[in-house]
Design a protein around this motif. Structure first.
Motif, PDB file in Angstrom:
ATOM      1  N   ILE A   1       5.842  54.444  -7.061  1.00  0.00           N
ATOM      2  CA  ILE A   1       5.351  55.322  -7.765  1.00  0.00           C
ATOM      3  C   ILE A   1       6.257  55.698  -8.964  1.00  0.00           C
ATOM      4  O   ILE A   1       7.165  56.321  -8.466  1.00  0.00           O
ATOM      5  N   HIS A   2       6.004  55.694 -10.287  1.00  0.00           N
ATOM      6  CA  HIS A   2       7.016  56.118 -11.344  1.00  0.00           C
ATOM      7  C   HIS A   2       6.431  56.901 -12.186  1.00  0.00           C
ATOM      8  O   HIS A   2       5.434  57.248 -12.710  1.00  0.00           O
ATOM      9  N   PHE A   3       7.217  58.282 -12.839  1.00  0.00           N
ATOM     10  CA  PHE A   3       6.860  59.066 -13.543  1.00  0.00           C
ATOM     11  C   PHE A   3       7.442  58.761 -15.010  1.00  0.00           C
ATOM     12  O   PHE A   3       8.525  58.712 -15.318  1.00  0.00           O
ATOM     13  N   GLU A   4       6.428  58.684 -15.923  1.00  0.00           N
ATOM     14  CA  GLU A   4       6.729  58.079 -17.393  1.00  0.00           C
ATOM     15  C   GLU A   4       7.335  59.201 -18.224  1.00  0.00           C
ATOM     16  O   GLU A   4       6.714  59.959 -18.762  1.00  0.00           O
TER      17      GLU A   4
ATOM     18  N   MET B   1      -0.668  42.561  -6.700  1.00  0.00           N
ATOM     19  CA  MET B   1      -1.382  43.750  -5.988  1.00  0.00           C
ATOM     20  C   MET B   1      -0.581  45.075  -6.369  1.00  0.00           C
ATOM     21  O   MET B   1       0.264  45.109  -5.925  1.00  0.00           O
ATOM     22  N   PRO B   2      -1.386  45.817  -6.986  1.00  0.00           N
ATOM     23  CA  PRO B   2      -0.552  47.311  -7.127  1.00  0.00           C
ATOM     24  C   PRO B   2      -0.888  48.017  -5.837  1.00  0.00           C
ATOM     25  O   PRO B   2      -1.367  47.710  -5.011  1.00  0.00           O
ATOM     26  N   ALA B   3       0.047  48.996  -5.621  1.00  0.00           N
ATOM     27  CA  ALA B   3       0.415  49.916  -4.548  1.00  0.00           C
ATOM     28  C   ALA B   3      -1.227  50.643  -4.137  1.00  0.00           C
ATOM     29  O   ALA B   3      -1.847  50.928  -5.175  1.00  0.00           O
ATOM     30  N   GLU B   4      -1.521  50.764  -2.870  1.00  0.00           N
ATOM     31  CA  GLU B   4      -2.640  51.386  -2.761  1.00  0.00           C
ATOM     32  C   GLU B   4      -2.515  52.568  -2.499  1.00  0.00           C
ATOM     33  O   GLU B   4      -1.944  53.179  -1.526  1.00  0.00           O
ATOM     34  N   ILE B   5      -3.168  53.574  -3.196  1.00  0.00           N
ATOM     35  CA  ILE B   5      -3.077  54.906  -3.115  1.00  0.00           C
ATOM     36  C   ILE B   5      -3.993  55.445  -2.262  1.00  0.00           C
ATOM     37  O   ILE B   5      -5.087  55.117  -2.217  1.00  0.00           O
ATOM     38  N   TYR B   6      -3.502  56.385  -1.521  1.00  0.00           N
ATOM     39  CA  TYR B   6      -4.657  57.119  -0.721  1.00  0.00           C
ATOM     40  C   TYR B   6      -4.937  58.364  -1.154  1.00  0.00           C
ATOM     41  O   TYR B   6      -4.290  59.169  -1.831  1.00  0.00           O
ATOM     42  N   ALA B   7      -6.248  58.640  -1.452  1.00  0.00           N
ATOM     43  CA  ALA B   7      -6.841  59.781  -1.912  1.00  0.00           C
ATOM     44  C   ALA B   7      -7.787  60.362  -0.750  1.00  0.00           C
ATOM     45  O   ALA B   7      -8.936  60.347  -0.882  1.00  0.00           O
TER      46      ALA B   7
ATOM     47  N   ILE C   1      -3.041  57.037 -14.761  1.00  0.00           N
ATOM     48  CA  ILE C   1      -2.813  56.427 -13.519  1.00  0.00           C
ATOM     49  C   ILE C   1      -2.506  54.727 -13.986  1.00  0.00           C
ATOM     50  O   ILE C   1      -3.801  54.100 -14.346  1.00  0.00           O
ATOM     51  N   LEU C   2      -1.378  54.241 -14.055  1.00  0.00           N
ATOM     52  CA  LEU C   2      -1.107  52.979 -14.736  1.00  0.00           C
ATOM     53  C   LEU C   2      -0.781  51.962 -13.876  1.00  0.00           C
ATOM     54  O   LEU C   2       0.523  51.911 -13.730  1.00  0.00           O
ATOM     55  N   PRO C   3      -1.653  51.077 -13.092  1.00  0.00           N
ATOM     56  CA  PRO C   3      -0.916  49.975 -12.163  1.00  0.00           C
ATOM     57  C   PRO C   3      -0.126  48.982 -13.116  1.00  0.00           C
ATOM     58  O   PRO C   3      -1.135  48.319 -13.982  1.00  0.00           O
ATOM     59  N   VAL C   4       0.912  48.739 -12.857  1.00  0.00           N
ATOM     60  CA  VAL C   4       1.772  47.316 -13.466  1.00  0.00           C
ATOM     61  C   VAL C   4       2.187  46.585 -12.277  1.00  0.00           C
ATOM     62  O   VAL C   4       3.197  47.081 -11.768  1.00  0.00           O
ATOM     63  N   GLY C   5       1.662  45.530 -12.136  1.00  0.00           N
ATOM     64  CA  GLY C   5       1.948  44.545 -10.913  1.00  0.00           C
ATOM     65  C   GLY C   5       2.021  45.247  -9.494  1.00  0.00           C
ATOM     66  O   GLY C   5       0.983  45.740  -9.378  1.00  0.00           O
TER      67      GLY C   5
END
Length: 329
Positions: free
Chosen positions: A157-160, A1-7, A252-256
């Motif tokens: 969250i990681h900055f590419e 499950m990817p982290a759940e982002i709050y918007a 925004i790319l969810p990975v795992g």
């Protein structure tokens, strides 16, 4: 499950019932934290100092609070504050040794906290007049991304391979008791001048302002600046960020369980330069405001319209030393 982002901007949720960072429903509306951290307010006796909001209403620094889950504060925000406080206690060298992304997170939390208060204040004022609160799509776009990136404090969250901000750090010759702070909400620009350092940060420009000013910054970054010199450089950055004419876009790319943020090229499909044209008259008005402590007026600053007054460089482009400036600090 990817982290759940709050918007929060999707449903425009700015009530005191939900944590500003995660959206978690709070136990009570009293579950809040200070926007300006207590350690900073205590250092400079800020608690009862006036803080002017955009609607011209006056709050105090201690009035500015945001709803925050006690768990989120204890696990994520308080450790960040402790790290920043320790770095600031070490002055310029302490701040220089800090991970730049920590400064970005800290400044983002502070500026977003002010934004949250501004929005709440605006909603109350418009409702009192029987009107709906409106905010431009461009502003929502910027603040949404700021909030997304702020969640790197509590989510994986990681900055590419990109930096979402520009940071300028200087040694400074400041009065020990002085708290030099200013911000520009719309452009998300933040400056702080305290102890023996000054810093300016543009929170959502993908390092564009750093590129714009890199030549001057490289000339000055190892010098100790007089306060008027730091304010001059700050004025340049605040003005250039006003001229910055892109709204950065991201993938925004969810990975795992992780989320990766990838920046889109700033140039995009536009052939227009990233910054609008610099005009010395407008820049002079910015300087007049930044130099209020020394009383310089616009007419003096742009007496020569092609060469505005400067305490950083002389007419031949040579650096002006702090020691040669005969002005009060």
């Amino acid at each position: 499950m990817p982290a759940e982002i709050y918007a929060p901007f999707e449903k425009f949720n700015f009530s005191n019932r939900n944590c500003f960072l995660t959206g978690t429903v709070l136990q009570s509306e009293e579950e809040k934290i200070q926007v300006f951290p207590q350690w900073l307010m205590s250092l400079y006796n800020l608690e009862d100092q006036p803080f002017k909001l955009l609607d011209e209403s006056i709050a105090t620094y201690k009035d500015l609070k945001i709803p925050c889950s006690a768990v989120v504060n204890d696990e994520y925000l308080e450790p960040l504050e402790l790290e920043i406080a320790a770095a600031f206690a070490g002055g310029y060298e302490g701040v220089k040794a800090l991970d730049e992304f920590k400064l970005f997170q800290w400044a983002s939390k502070l500026l977003y906290g002010i934004v949250f208060n501004e929005i709440q204040s605006g909603i109350k004022m418009m409702h009192a007049q029987g009107e709906e609160f409106n905010i431009s799509q461009a502003i929502i776009h910027k603040f949404s991304h700021l909030h997304l990136m702020l969640q790197s404090v509590n989510l994986p969250i990681h900055f590419e391979e990109f930096k979402p901000f520009s940071l300028f750090l200087f040694k400074g010759d400041n009065k020990p008791e002085e708290f030099g702070y200013r911000d520009e909400i719309n452009t998300q620009t933040f400056a702080l001048r305290i102890k023996d350092f000054g810093m300016v940060i543009c929170l959502q420009d993908n390092n564009a302002n750093f590129g714009y000013h890199h030549k001057i910054y490289n000339q000055l970054k190892d010098d100790v600046l007089h306060p008027i010199q730091f304010e001059e450089f700050s004025g340049k950055v605040f003005y250039s960020n006003y001229l910055f004419n892109r709204l950065p876009e991201y993938n925004i790319l969810p990975v795992g369980e992780d989320v990766y943020i990838e920046d889109m090229p700033l140039r995009g499909i536009s052939s227009k330069p990233l910054f609008d044209e610099w005009t010395n008259k407008t820049y002079g008005q910015v300087l007049e405001n930044f130099w209020k402590n020394w009383g310089f007026l616009l007419l003096e600053i742009i007496k020569n319209p092609n060469e505005p007054m400067s305490f950083l460089f002389d007419a031949d482009g040579n650096k002006i030393s702090r020691e040669s400036i005969d002005l009060p600090n």
